[in-house]
Enzyme design. Structure first.
Site, PDB file in Angstrom:
ATOM      1  N   ASP A 117       0.808  -1.217   0.000  1.00 35.07           N
ATOM      2  CA  ASP A 117       0.000   0.000   0.000  1.00 35.07           C
ATOM      3  C   ASP A 117       0.850   1.279   0.000  1.00 35.07           C
ATOM      4  O   ASP A 117       0.603   2.206  -0.792  1.00 35.07           O
ATOM      5  CB  ASP A 117      -0.915  -0.073   1.238  1.00 35.07           C
ATOM      6  N   THR A 119       3.949   1.744  -0.977  1.00 33.59           N
ATOM      7  CA  THR A 119       4.667   1.895  -2.254  1.00 33.59           C
ATOM      8  C   THR A 119       3.712   2.376  -3.344  1.00 33.59           C
ATOM      9  O   THR A 119       4.051   3.250  -4.151  1.00 33.59           O
ATOM     10  CB  THR A 119       5.312   0.544  -2.650  1.00 33.59           C
ATOM     11  N   ASP A 141       0.875  -9.721   4.067  1.00 36.54           N
ATOM     12  CA  ASP A 141      -0.386  -9.447   4.768  1.00 36.54           C
ATOM     13  C   ASP A 141      -1.605  -9.707   3.881  1.00 36.54           C
ATOM     14  O   ASP A 141      -2.720  -9.855   4.395  1.00 36.54           O
ATOM     15  CB  ASP A 141      -0.431  -7.977   5.239  1.00 36.54           C
ATOM     16  N   ARG A 176      -0.486 -28.235  27.070  1.00 36.37           N
ATOM     17  CA  ARG A 176      -0.450 -26.786  27.255  1.00 36.37           C
ATOM     18  C   ARG A 176      -1.399 -26.071  26.279  1.00 36.37           C
ATOM     19  O   ARG A 176      -1.795 -26.637  25.262  1.00 36.37           O
ATOM     20  CB  ARG A 176       0.964 -26.258  26.968  1.00 36.37           C
ATOM     21  N   GLY A 184       0.607  -9.682   9.857  1.00 38.56           N
ATOM     22  CA  GLY A 184      -0.590  -9.400   9.054  1.00 38.56           C
ATOM     23  C   GLY A 184      -1.109  -7.991   9.218  1.00 38.56           C
ATOM     24  O   GLY A 184      -2.077  -7.599   8.577  1.00 38.56           O
TER      25      GLY A 184
HETATM   26  O1  F6P Z   1       3.545  -5.494   6.113  1.00 38.45           O
HETATM   27  C1  F6P Z   1       4.403  -6.564   6.322  1.00 38.45           C
HETATM   28  C2  F6P Z   1       4.768  -6.684   7.790  1.00 38.45           C
HETATM   29  O2  F6P Z   1       5.608  -7.817   7.929  1.00 38.45           O
HETATM   30  C3  F6P Z   1       3.595  -6.752   8.740  1.00 38.45           C
HETATM   31  O3  F6P Z   1       2.969  -8.013   8.745  1.00 38.45           O
HETATM   32  C4  F6P Z   1       4.268  -6.368  10.038  1.00 38.45           C
HETATM   33  O4  F6P Z   1       3.326  -5.828  10.935  1.00 38.45           O
HETATM   34  C5  F6P Z   1       5.279  -5.330   9.597  1.00 38.45           C
HETATM   35  O5  F6P Z   1       5.490  -5.532   8.216  1.00 38.45           O
HETATM   36  C6  F6P Z   1       6.596  -5.403  10.329  1.00 38.45           C
HETATM   37  O6  F6P Z   1       7.386  -4.332   9.897  1.00 38.45           O
HETATM   38  P1  F6P Z   1       8.945  -4.202  10.215  1.00 38.45           P
HETATM   39  O7  F6P Z   1       9.683  -5.081   9.252  1.00 38.45           O
HETATM   40  O8  F6P Z   1       9.233  -2.755  10.008  1.00 38.45           O
HETATM   41  O9  F6P Z   1       9.149  -4.648  11.624  1.00 38.45           O
END
Ligand code: F6P
Length: 365
Positions: A117, A119, A141, A176, A184
């Site tokens: 999104d 980009t 995601d 457990r 996501g």
């Molecule tokens: O958008 C991809 C993603 O991996 C998400 O699932 C996650 O919340 C975020 O990017 C993590 O970002 P960063 O790599 O900056 O920790």
């Protein structure tokens, strides 16, 4: 300059399949259309800083199966909001004019922006300044609008499912409640689909705020029926009814600064306190973004990249390549930006989960 030139960059968080796109695009540009490929390093940062290279066939040979991106990426770089200066005296400036100058100087037929999104949104901004942009949708995601699926999602779903399978056996041995937290962001696709694939007892997604009592009821009911373990798949973006998402950090300078994470620790403690059953948490984190792409992602990435090159030739600009059913289609960038594709309440995936006794941590009709 005797050959026509086309540019490419990979922006935002990485995911499996980026190299497959770079390879597919470069090969098709060179082999089929005799064009030259200019590749920018580190997403839009390469465009801002004028760092780029000419990709030859040999540069992309052998990278189809490799995770990551040979070009590097950045989920902070944004020509419209570029930060300069040191901590304390940082300043935000718009440097998009300089990027457009470079774009013009290089004589690019188009710029292929591979990303999510953020980009697409920056690409859309450059399109308004006159750049010819083509978007290729990536993200684990799977939350981009107007495409049934993004590349990278299948590989992340595979990694998450494999992890859930492994957690399953140790959950069983130790009786457990095991929590597996997946990424996501604000969309529950990854948790939902890996949860179904891995046979999760409870799946918590951002689209369905959870009620801790519903989760406790599932765990207790399973205990009563002799199932002495439970598996809870938690999307990092889920939140309790009337409550907030849990975030791990705020990344300064990032267009989307909130980094979610850690909600499963809170739920796990609540369940352990209330039931006296031992709980453990596994946060999968960036594991889900790495590794070799699945065959499905390699194929999707290759199809997307070849279509993107066709779009250059057909002059279909300011569009994103997308998939609808099994057909490749193109959608205007403005239909994609600043939106998130979330799991609808009437999703057949939710219906299927409910039909096999899965709980979503809430009372659903
Ligand atoms: O958008 C991809 C993603 O991996 C998400 O699932 C996650 O919340 C975020 O990017 C993590 O970002 P960063 O790599 O900056 O920790």
């Amino acid at each position: 300059m005797d050959k026509k030139r086309v540019g490419i960059l990979t922006g935002g968080g990485d995911c499996p399949g980026l190299n497959a796109v770079i390879r597919g695009f470069t090969k098709s540009a060179i082999i089929k259309y005799g064009m030259e490929v200019i590749a920018f390093y580190d997403g839009f940062l390469g465009l801002i800083e004028g760092r780029f290279t000419i990709l030859r066939q040999e540069d992309v040979s052998g990278i189809l199966t490799h995770g990551g991106t040979i070009l590097g990426t950045s989920n902070k770089a944004n020509p419209f909001e570029h930060y300069i200066g040191k901590e304390g005296s940082r300043q935000k400036i718009d440097i998009s004019d300089r990027c457009m100058e470079l774009y013009e100087d290089l004589g690019l037929e188009a710029l292929i922006c591979v990303g999510g999104d953020g980009t697409m949104s920056i690409g859309g901004g450059l399109a308004e300044l006159g750049a010819k942009i083509i978007g290729v949708p990536k993200t684990i995601d799977n939350d981009l609008m107007e495409t049934d699926v993004t590349f990278g999602f299948d590989s992340a779903r595979y990694t998450a499912t494999e992890a859930i399978d492994k957690i399953h056996s140790t959950a069983q041995s130790h009786h457990r409640v095991m929590f597996v937290e997946v990424m996501g962001r604000n969309a529950g696709w990854l948790a939902l689909e890996s949860g179904i694939a891995g046979g999760g007892d409870v799946v918590l997604i951002p689209e369905i705020p959870y009620d801790i009592n519903e989760i406790l009821a599932v765990v207790r009911k399973r205990s009563r029926f002799g199932k002495r373990f439970s598996l809870v798949v938690v999307s990092e973006g889920c939140k309790p009814k009337g409550g907030e998402q849990v975030y791990q950090r705020i990344v300064k300078d990032s267009p989307d600064p909130v980094r979610l994470g850690g909600v499963s620790h809170i739920i796990s403690n609540q369940v352990e306190d209330a039931t006296d059953i031992e709980c453990r948490v596994t946060v999968l984190g960036h594991l889900q973004r790495g590794g070799t792409p699945t065959p499905l992602d390699r194929i999707l990435a290759t199809r997307f990249s070849v279509k993107a090159m066709e779009m250059v030739v057909e002059q279909k600009f300011n569009q994103m390549v997308a998939i609808s059913g099994n057909e490749l289609v193109t959608v205007p960038l403005e239909k994609v930006v600043d939106k998130q594709r979330k799991v609808p309440r009437d999703s057949t995936l939710i219906q299927a989960g409910l039909a096999v006794g899965m709980s979503f941590g809430a009372k659903l009709e």
